[in-house]
Design a protein around this motif. Structure first.
Motif, mmCIF file in Angstrom:
data_model
loop_
_atom_site.group_PDB
_atom_site.id
_atom_site.type_symbol
_atom_site.label_atom_id
_atom_site.label_comp_id
_atom_site.label_asym_id
_atom_site.label_seq_id
_atom_site.Cartn_x
_atom_site.Cartn_y
_atom_site.Cartn_z
ATOM 1 N N THR A 211 10.168 10.967 7.985
ATOM 2 C CA THR A 211 9.239 9.844 7.946
ATOM 3 C C THR A 211 9.854 8.594 7.313
ATOM 4 O OG1 THR A 211 6.999 9.206 7.262
ATOM 5 C CG2 THR A 211 8.289 10.495 5.701
ATOM 6 N N ASN A 212 9.298 7.430 7.652
ATOM 7 C CA ASN A 212 9.665 6.221 6.929
ATOM 8 C C ASN A 212 8.564 5.889 5.918
ATOM 9 O OD1 ASN A 212 7.600 4.619 8.271
ATOM 10 N ND2 ASN A 212 8.962 4.448 10.033
ATOM 11 N N LEU A 213 8.809 4.905 5.079
ATOM 12 C CA LEU A 213 7.872 4.594 3.996
ATOM 13 C C LEU A 213 6.546 4.055 4.512
ATOM 14 C CD1 LEU A 213 7.630 4.527 0.881
ATOM 15 C CD2 LEU A 213 8.249 2.104 1.021
ATOM 16 N N LEU A 214 6.587 3.190 5.515
ATOM 17 C CA LEU A 214 5.356 2.571 6.008
ATOM 18 C C LEU A 214 4.382 3.583 6.582
ATOM 19 C CD1 LEU A 214 4.604 -0.590 6.122
ATOM 20 C CD2 LEU A 214 6.912 -0.003 5.412
ATOM 21 N N ASP A 215 4.891 4.717 7.058
ATOM 22 C CA ASP A 215 4.013 5.741 7.618
ATOM 23 C C ASP A 215 3.400 6.633 6.547
ATOM 24 O OD1 ASP A 215 4.311 4.836 10.179
ATOM 25 O OD2 ASP A 215 5.901 6.252 10.710
ATOM 26 N N LEU A 216 3.676 6.331 5.281
ATOM 27 C CA LEU A 216 3.102 7.096 4.170
ATOM 28 C C LEU A 216 2.040 6.292 3.430
ATOM 29 C CD1 LEU A 216 6.390 8.690 2.771
ATOM 30 C CD2 LEU A 216 4.642 9.801 4.194
ATOM 31 N N ARG A 217 1.490 5.278 4.086
ATOM 32 C CA ARG A 217 0.523 4.407 3.421
ATOM 33 C C ARG A 217 -0.917 4.916 3.507
ATOM 34 N NH1 ARG A 217 1.598 2.164 8.404
ATOM 35 N NH2 ARG A 217 -0.215 1.465 9.611
ATOM 36 N N GLY A 218 -1.165 5.976 4.247
ATOM 37 C CA GLY A 218 -2.531 6.459 4.434
ATOM 38 C C GLY A 218 -3.086 7.158 3.203
ATOM 39 N N GLU A 219 -4.412 7.330 3.181
ATOM 40 C CA GLU A 219 -5.059 8.059 2.091
ATOM 41 C C GLU A 219 -4.596 9.502 2.076
ATOM 42 O OE1 GLU A 219 -9.319 7.728 1.898
ATOM 43 O OE2 GLU A 219 -9.272 5.617 2.532
ATOM 44 N N LEU B 255 0.831 -1.203 0.000
ATOM 45 C CA LEU B 255 0.000 0.000 0.000
ATOM 46 C C LEU B 255 0.867 1.255 0.000
ATOM 47 C CD1 LEU B 255 -2.810 1.230 0.105
ATOM 48 C CD2 LEU B 255 -2.790 0.945 2.601
ATOM 49 N N SER B 256 1.942 1.248 0.785
ATOM 50 C CA SER B 256 2.850 2.397 0.810
ATOM 51 C C SER B 256 3.435 2.656 -0.569
ATOM 52 C CB SER B 256 3.983 2.164 1.814
ATOM 53 O OG SER B 256 3.488 1.984 3.119
ATOM 54 N N CYS B 257 3.836 1.595 -1.251
ATOM 55 C CA CYS B 257 4.396 1.743 -2.599
ATOM 56 C C CYS B 257 3.353 2.285 -3.566
ATOM 57 C CB CYS B 257 4.939 0.407 -3.091
ATOM 58 S SG CYS B 257 6.396 -0.184 -2.184
ATOM 59 N N SER B 258 2.132 1.803 -3.443
ATOM 60 C CA SER B 258 1.080 2.288 -4.340
ATOM 61 C C SER B 258 0.778 3.758 -4.088
ATOM 62 C CB SER B 258 -0.188 1.441 -4.192
ATOM 63 O OG SER B 258 -0.797 1.645 -2.928
ATOM 64 N N ARG B 259 0.844 4.200 -2.834
ATOM 65 C CA ARG B 259 0.639 5.623 -2.530
ATOM 66 C C ARG B 259 1.723 6.477 -3.199
ATOM 67 N NH1 ARG B 259 -4.541 5.590 -1.104
ATOM 68 N NH2 ARG B 259 -4.940 4.468 0.853
ATOM 69 N N MET B 260 2.951 5.997 -3.183
ATOM 70 C CA MET B 260 4.036 6.736 -3.822
ATOM 71 C C MET B 260 3.830 6.809 -5.333
ATOM 72 S SD MET B 260 6.042 7.875 -1.470
ATOM 73 C CE MET B 260 4.493 8.134 -0.619
ATOM 74 N N LYS B 261 3.347 5.716 -5.917
ATOM 75 C CA LYS B 261 3.080 5.716 -7.362
ATOM 76 C C LYS B 261 1.953 6.686 -7.705
ATOM 77 C CE LYS B 261 4.725 0.965 -7.948
ATOM 78 N NZ LYS B 261 4.350 -0.453 -8.196
ATOM 79 N N MET B 262 0.950 6.779 -6.821
ATOM 80 C CA MET B 262 -0.142 7.730 -7.035
ATOM 81 C C MET B 262 0.362 9.170 -6.987
ATOM 82 S SD MET B 262 -3.095 5.854 -4.740
ATOM 83 C CE MET B 262 -4.220 7.247 -4.802
ATOM 84 N N LYS B 263 1.452 9.412 -6.269
ATOM 85 C CA LYS B 263 2.038 10.751 -6.184
ATOM 86 C C LYS B 263 2.989 11.037 -7.350
ATOM 87 C CE LYS B 263 3.378 12.240 -2.078
ATOM 88 N NZ LYS B 263 2.456 13.342 -1.781
ATOM 89 N N GLY B 264 3.114 10.078 -8.259
ATOM 90 C CA GLY B 264 3.926 10.293 -9.445
ATOM 91 C C GLY B 264 5.324 9.710 -9.400
ATOM 92 N N PHE B 265 5.649 8.998 -8.320
ATOM 93 C CA PHE B 265 6.962 8.388 -8.218
ATOM 94 C C PHE B 265 6.960 6.991 -8.845
ATOM 95 C CE2 PHE B 265 6.894 11.254 -4.473
ATOM 96 C CZ PHE B 265 8.044 11.987 -4.736
ATOM 97 N N ASN B 266 8.129 6.575 -9.280
ATOM 98 C CA ASN B 266 8.355 5.169 -9.595
ATOM 99 C C ASN B 266 8.934 4.515 -8.344
ATOM 100 O OD1 ASN B 266 7.723 5.450 -12.471
ATOM 101 N ND2 ASN B 266 9.645 6.611 -12.571
ATOM 102 N N VAL B 267 8.698 3.213 -8.183
ATOM 103 C CA VAL B 267 9.164 2.522 -6.980
ATOM 104 C C VAL B 267 9.834 1.212 -7.362
ATOM 105 C CG1 VAL B 267 8.527 1.511 -4.758
ATOM 106 C CG2 VAL B 267 7.299 3.526 -5.599
#
Length: 337
Positions: free
Chosen positions: A131-139, A32-44
């Motif tokens: 922050t770490n990556l797991l804490d960026l998994r929220g909507e 989920l954290s990775c998908s949130r980053m992709k939604m923000k325009g990043f590649n992971v």
């Protein structure tokens, strides 16, 4: 001089676990954290170490170091964010290729701060405590935490201003929620010496539980850093306590003092902590007061840093002006070479 990486739009994030990986039952959090980053325009790009966790580490030290070294060398990876901290990052330091580190951001906290501080002290490359990556998994992400992207997108020679949070999280709650953090308590930055204070200096810091173990090693040579990278400018320390009781915190701070880490220091800032357990009525406020009197410098505490979220993004090596007035704090970081 300090070298600052720069975060481009559409950058590629490398996810590796130089400390702890993610156990199988929490793999959905990582996805989920990775998908949130992709939604923000990043590649992971995720490494193999992030998916495993055995005996307090994601993998053996050399494997963790190899994956991290490979991601640092990879021109297709622009930013490295571990999933979270852990316990044994210090095991990999002897295998890190410090001589050939590329100038790219590494973001994290807790045990990751060992890596961040070691890189900045040895190479003069700025690193990002946040922050770490797991804490960026929220909507959605609170304003304080979300500043990580803006801070890392600041050009060398420019500055970035952050404000203390309005509220912080009293206790962790793993129940599903649109936001990872539940910010219910009013934030108040406090000062030992007087009500209001303004201090400035080059930022260095991390989780005191683990960075104290760099003392006396080739990875904790503060004097070398001061002489070679910042022309002996004063240091402004930010520290946070994960698990130490007040006596252990005091011992650790005295050790840092005796090792010269507080020489030419203009002030110290301490994050909020759930640890800080009093020993024989010896409180954390007693610790701060004694240290302030010994060093004759102001001490700010209960700042937005560490294991009681949210937290600001502090850049190791940046020049900062920190001001506290009536419980509210501002941190202006200058990306000064």
């Amino acid at each position: 001089m300090i070298r600052y990486p720069f975060l481009e739009e559409g950058a590629t994030i490398g996810v590796t676990a130089p400390s702890s990986g993610v156990q199988e039952e929490l793999h959905d959090w990582l996805k989920l954290s990775c998908s949130r980053m992709k939604m923000k325009g990043f590649n992971v790009i995720c490494g193999e170490t992030v998916w495993t966790q055995v005996k307090a580490k994601s993998a053996q030290a050399q494997l963790r170091a190899t994956e991290l070294n490979d991601m640092i060398r990879d021109d297709n990876i622009d930013l490295i964010i571990p999933p979270w901290g852990g316990e044994l990052l210090i095991e990999i330091l002897e295998y890190i290729d410090f001589e050939n580190l590329k100038c790219k951001w590494i973001l994290g906290y807790s045990d990751i701060s060992v890596l961040l501080l070691a890189i900045t002290l040895k190479t003069g490359i700025a690193t990002a405590h946040g922050t770490n990556l797991l804490d960026l998994r929220g909507e959605y992400t609170d304003e304080t935490t979300a500043m990580w992207q803006t801070v890392l997108s600041t050009n060398s020679g420019e500055s970035i201003l952050q404000h203390s949070s309005l509220n912080y999280q009293k206790e962790w709650n793993a129940a599903p929620s649109p936001s990872v953090f539940h910010l219910t308590e009013q934030t108040c930055w406090k000062v030992i010496t007087n009500t209001n204070v303004k201090i400035q200096g080059r930022l260095l810091g991390g989780c005191i539980d683990v960075i104290r173990h760099l003392i006396g090693t080739p990875f904790g040579d503060l004097q070398y850093f001061q002489h070679h990278y910042i022309n002996n400018e004063p240091i402004l320390w930010y520290l946070e306590n994960c698990e130490l009781n007040t006596a252990d915190l005091r011992r650790s701070l005295v050790q840092l003092k005796l090792a010269g880490w507080f020489d030419h220091c203009t002030g110290l800032m301490f994050g909020r902590s759930d640890a800080n357990r009093p020993i024989d009525n010896y409180t954390v406020e007693d610790v701060y007061k004694e240290l302030s009197e010994e060093l004759q410098i102001p001490i700010i505490f209960d700042i937005d840093c560490g294991h009681v979220p949210p937290q600001m993004t502090f850049i190791n090596g940046a020049y900062a002006e920190v001001e506290v007035e009536d419980g509210k704090g501002t941190v202006k970081q200058y990306f000064k070479p």
